[in-house]
Design a protein around this motif. Structure first.
Motif, PDB file in Angstrom:
ATOM      1  N   UNK A  88      28.933 -31.317 -58.699  1.00 47.09           N
ATOM      2  CA  UNK A  88      29.864 -32.192 -59.414  1.00 47.09           C
ATOM      3  C   UNK A  88      29.576 -32.169 -60.908  1.00 47.09           C
ATOM      4  N   UNK A  91      30.606 -28.851 -62.406  1.00 41.21           N
ATOM      5  CA  UNK A  91      32.060 -28.766 -62.527  1.00 41.21           C
ATOM      6  C   UNK A  91      32.544 -29.610 -63.695  1.00 41.21           C
ATOM      7  N   UNK A 105      30.211 -31.165 -44.287  1.00 37.13           N
ATOM      8  CA  UNK A 105      30.924 -32.430 -44.564  1.00 37.13           C
ATOM      9  C   UNK A 105      31.141 -32.699 -46.049  1.00 37.13           C
ATOM     10  N   UNK A 106      30.484 -31.909 -46.909  1.00 36.13           N
ATOM     11  CA  UNK A 106      30.638 -32.101 -48.342  1.00 36.13           C
ATOM     12  C   UNK A 106      31.898 -31.402 -48.856  1.00 36.13           C
ATOM     13  N   UNK A 109      34.767 -33.576 -49.812  1.00 39.68           N
ATOM     14  CA  UNK A 109      34.488 -34.347 -51.029  1.00 39.68           C
ATOM     15  C   UNK A 109      34.694 -33.489 -52.273  1.00 39.68           C
ATOM     16  N   UNK A 111      36.465 -30.795 -52.446  1.00 38.06           N
ATOM     17  CA  UNK A 111      37.884 -30.444 -52.529  1.00 38.06           C
ATOM     18  C   UNK A 111      38.663 -31.587 -53.173  1.00 38.06           C
ATOM     19  N   UNK A 112      38.346 -32.818 -52.760  1.00 42.16           N
ATOM     20  CA  UNK A 112      38.983 -34.005 -53.332  1.00 42.16           C
ATOM     21  C   UNK A 112      38.729 -34.079 -54.835  1.00 42.16           C
ATOM     22  N   UNK A 113      37.545 -33.632 -55.245  1.00 41.03           N
ATOM     23  CA  UNK A 113      37.209 -33.653 -56.667  1.00 41.03           C
ATOM     24  C   UNK A 113      37.914 -32.543 -57.435  1.00 41.03           C
ATOM     25  N   UNK A 114      38.605 -31.654 -56.707  1.00 44.05           N
ATOM     26  CA  UNK A 114      39.290 -30.554 -57.374  1.00 44.05           C
ATOM     27  C   UNK A 114      38.342 -29.451 -57.819  1.00 44.05           C
ATOM     28  N   UNK A 115      37.184 -29.365 -57.172  1.00 42.54           N
ATOM     29  CA  UNK A 115      36.176 -28.394 -57.588  1.00 42.54           C
ATOM     30  C   UNK A 115      36.387 -27.048 -56.889  1.00 42.54           C
ATOM     31  N   UNK A 379      37.656 -37.331 -46.954  1.00 39.07           N
ATOM     32  CA  UNK A 379      36.735 -38.179 -47.708  1.00 39.07           C
ATOM     33  C   UNK A 379      36.641 -39.589 -47.137  1.00 39.07           C
TER      34      UNK A 379
ATOM     35  N   UNK B  79      35.251 -39.086 -57.293  1.00 38.91           N
ATOM     36  CA  UNK B  79      34.691 -37.758 -57.527  1.00 38.91           C
ATOM     37  C   UNK B  79      35.621 -36.928 -58.412  1.00 38.91           C
ATOM     38  N   UNK B  80      36.930 -37.128 -58.214  1.00 38.71           N
ATOM     39  CA  UNK B  80      37.893 -36.343 -58.990  1.00 38.71           C
ATOM     40  C   UNK B  80      37.818 -36.685 -60.474  1.00 38.71           C
ATOM     41  N   UNK B  83      34.756 -35.377 -62.296  1.00 41.03           N
ATOM     42  CA  UNK B  83      34.777 -33.977 -62.712  1.00 41.03           C
ATOM     43  C   UNK B  83      35.751 -33.770 -63.866  1.00 41.03           C
TER      44      UNK B  83
END
Lengths: 414, 332
Positions: A88, A91, A105-106, A109, A111-115, A379, B79-80, B83
């Motif tokens: 995180x 990124x 399982x991460x 999370x 993906x949700x962060x757009x990473x 998430x 989290x989004x 970042x």
């Protein structure tokens, strides 16, 4: 006075030198990231396998795949619990690795962060992968990577202990027969079962086969089925079939208890197979039974290979080549054998079983396993899981009844 | 052995005045140009140049992280947005979340109990041992060195060792209790005992620090006072309460303050031994903050930072109290 002022001067010079040196060190550090940003150059790979050093087959495989794709590989290994936050942060600084291998399982999370990039963007081929394994890396209809291997939980048993207690392992088919086996073992003066109910994700991971085996769903923690699963564990503790230390056990300490040779059963993972061979007693492996018989779904463990978002989209082509190389049939076989994992494709699974018949129950268990973030939980899972391990801890330590603990967990997880 | 200790104690107040002098140095330049009127600018530059490394260091390693932590606690981070860096400003919302959390009350209680109990016993045991070793009997130096071991061990080692010793089923403590006829105690896995267990471990770790500082404080009390007291017919107990204890007050104050700051933020021992559990029974602010920020697959950065800031504020408040008390003492 004179001396002290001179001393101060020396200190000031020393300090400024240190700052200057630190400054150069920093700038040389950012220099390497610059070359990375410019395309070409080294490709960075992060993995959670610090147990593999530079001379390991894994590190060599990475280099080999790199030279096939015509690039240099810069690999960094992290502790698995560190990797999420490291990624995180990276990124956030627009400095994510080209290839990231991360606990399944991460994935949702990140993906949700757009990473992470989707397989639509990065053109990874996931058609051969078992769908139940791939599901852990899917959310909102998109796939964010491909599993490098899978593991799951089953029951190891100590043949000598069971024999001495007069238990036929074939009779263990459901919770009731398992509990009566534990009773026999206890009255024979041995210890029943050990598992890990620690207050972290590990605790939830270990509770899930029983939770799912009761027919409960993660969206409804306080169902009657869920309560029966937690009551099963709580009763084992009350009656002394399981040691009180399970509340604080990690999967490693739980394994150490089993390896002492006193315990009849241990709930543990595929990755302990190599240690089981070293334990010095005859052991067997049994899928975790469901409440009313049959096999319970265990959660899938293991990592996904993902491609984090890059500033320069031109890098994906090479990264995709790297991942395709890493997950080719031949390399998967080698990697999963080294990790003591079950491969994610039927093709490689057959090869693994042909080479080592002891893997058969594990391949079956993996096929029946379920991703923790599957069924579009994504998430939402981390929140549910935290409340679940808290409820398990409350019930096992006697703070609350299983019913109350789960009711509280359900309302907190909303 | 004695002399270096003497120097050590004497340098303590010096070191303090030097750091206070650092503050004075910033204020010093104004009169300087008045005296040296010929080259005011260059002197000013030199002063700034000498100040620059320290200032830079303070800004980069203290001010900025602190600012970031405050900023984290005032925004709604997912989290989004963590970042992409566009977390909306939500004011004190995170603090409200933290205050309304059912964990808050117990965590506050545990933090207060943990800190005061640890501080009291660490100080009392440390002082008793310091007075004991001050008598300089044979082997006292060796024994004193042995008492430092808990301090020198890495925390991960001592905490893991404690958790093995306190294991319910195979721990040595329970097996010793068993031989004297006491049933097993679930030290780490019972909600009634977990806080006690981590307190015991933390006291054991904190005693050496108190011992060392208080011992060096004792060295600076002139022996003639004890002789005079003895001539006046004061017994050992009376000498301790009328000579040792009052003269040790400045050293005690700094020991307790440092101890307080160290104990407030104790994290490793609790996390390794109990993870704050079972059922939150040994959760303090420090472990709660970590739990929120890093203990879950989905980190809650905002509330985690908010709890961390509460800890910083608490430590700062006690620091200010200390400074005030010290100034009063200096004036009187």
């Amino acid at each position: 006075m004179h001396r002290s002022s001179r001393r101060r001067l020396v200190a000031a010079i020393a300090l400024s030198t240190v700052t200057a040196v630190a400054g150069t060190a920093c700038s040389s550090g950012s220099g390497t990231t610059d070359t990375k940003g410019a395309g070409g150059g080294a490709y960075t790979i992060w993995d959670p396998y610090p147990q593999f050093d530079k001379t390991s087959a894994w590190a060599k495989l990475l280099d080999e795949c790199g030279s096939k794709a015509g690039v240099k590989i810069k690999r960094t290994a992290f502790d698995t619990s560190d990797l999420t936050n490291k990624t995180l942060l990276a990124a956030q600084q627009d400095n994510a690795p080209d290839v990231l291998i991360v606990d399944n399982p991460v994935v949702s999370t990140l993906a949700e962060a757009g990473v992470l990039t989707t397989t639509d963007d990065n053109k990874l081929d996931t058609s051969e992968v078992d769908p139940n394994l791939l599901a852990a890396g899917q959310s909102g209809g998109k796939t964010y990577g491909t599993p490098i291997g899978a593991n799951t939980l089953a029951l190891y048993y100590n043949k000598a202990v069971l024999k001495a207690a007069g238990v036929d392992v074939a009779s263990v088919k459901d919770w009731q027969s398992l509990t009566s086996a534990l009773e026999k073992v206890k009255s024979a003066g041995k210890k029943g079962i050990t598992f890990s109910a620690i207050g972290t994700e590990e605790g939830s991971f270990q509770f899930l086969p029983w939770f799912w085996g009761s027919g409960a769903k993660l969206t409804e923690l306080d169902s009657a089925q869920g309560e029966s699963a937690l009551a099963l564990w709580t009763d084992w503790l009350k009656k002394g079939y399981a040691p009180n230390s399970v509340i604080n056990n990690t999967q490693t300490t739980s394994w150490q208890e089993f390896a002492s040779g006193d315990y009849a059963f241990a709930e543990n993972g595929t990755w302990q197979l190599a240690n089981a061979d070293k334990a010095g007693f005859d052991y067997g492996v049994l899928p975790i039974p469901a409440s009313a018989g049959g096999n319970a779904s265990a959660p899938t463990g293991g990592e996904f290979v993902t491609l984090p978002v890059q500033g320069d989209p031109g890098r994906y082509t090479t990264s995709q080549k790297l991942v395709t190389c890493l997950t080719s049939t031949e390399n998967l076989n080698a990697t999963d054998t080294a990790l003591s994992y079950v491969a994610p494709t039927a093709d490689v699974q057959n090869k693994q079983v042909a080479a080592k018949a002891g893997l058969k129950p594990w391949v079956d268990a993996v096929k029946a396993a379920k991703g923790r973030t599957s069924e579009d939980l994504g998430t939402k899972y981390p929140k549910i899981s935290e409340q679940m391990w808290k409820a398990v801890q409350s019930a096992l330590s006697g703070v609350e009844s299983p019913k109350d603990a789960l009711a509280k967990a359900q309302s907190a997880a909303q | 052995m004695r002399d270096p200790q003497m120097n050590h104690t004497k340098q303590r107040p010096d070191g303090r005045s030097a750091s206070a002098g650092g503050g004075a140095a910033t204020a010093a330049p104004p009169p300087a140009p008045a005296r040296a009127r010929r080259r005011p600018a260059s002197r000013q530059w030199a002063a700034w140049a000498f100040l620059a490394p320290v200032t830079l260091y303070l800004v980069v390693f203290y001010a900025y992280p602190l600012y970031r932590n405050v900023d984290l606690s005032l925004r709604h981070y997912t989290v989004r947005s963590f970042v992409q860096g566009n977390a909306p400003f939500t004011g004190l919302k995170n603090y409200e979340t933290v205050f309304d959390d059912p964990t808050f009350g117990p965590a506050l209680m545990h933090t207060v109990v943990f800190t005061t109990v640890c501080l009291f016993f660490q100080y009392a045991i440390g002082l008793a041992l310091a007075v004991f070793f001050h008598q300089n009997f044979r082997l006292s130096a060796t024994l004193r060195a042995l008492f430092l071991v808990p301090w020198l061990l890495p925390l991960i080692v001592s905490a893991s060792t404690w958790s093995w010793m306190l294991n319910s089923d195979s721990g040595i403590v329970n097996s010793v209790l068993h031989t004297v006829g006491i049933g097993p105690v679930n030290w780490l896995t019972s909600p009634d005992w977990s806080l006690t267990s981590v307190i015991i471990a933390n006291i054991w770790i904190g005693v050496p620090f108190n011992l060392v500082v208080l011992y060096s404080g004792l060295q600076s009390i002139p022996g003639s006072l004890y002789e005079a007291a003895a001539l006046d017919g004061a017994g050992a107990w009376r000498r301790f309460w009328s000579v040792t204890f009052p003269l040790l007050r400045p050293v005690s104050a700094i020991t307790l303050l440092l101890g307080l700051v160290y104990t407030l933020k104790v994290f490793d021992i609790i996390w390794i031994m109990t993870k704050g559990g079972p059922a939150g029974s040994s959760t303090t602010f420090a472990t709660w903050s970590y739990q929120l920020g890093f203990g879950n697959l989905l980190p809650a950065f905002g509330p985690g930072a908010a709890v961390g800031n509460l800890l910083v504020v608490a430590a700062l408040a006690f620091g200010l109290v200390y400074l005030r008390v010290q100034r009063k003492q200096a004036l009187s």
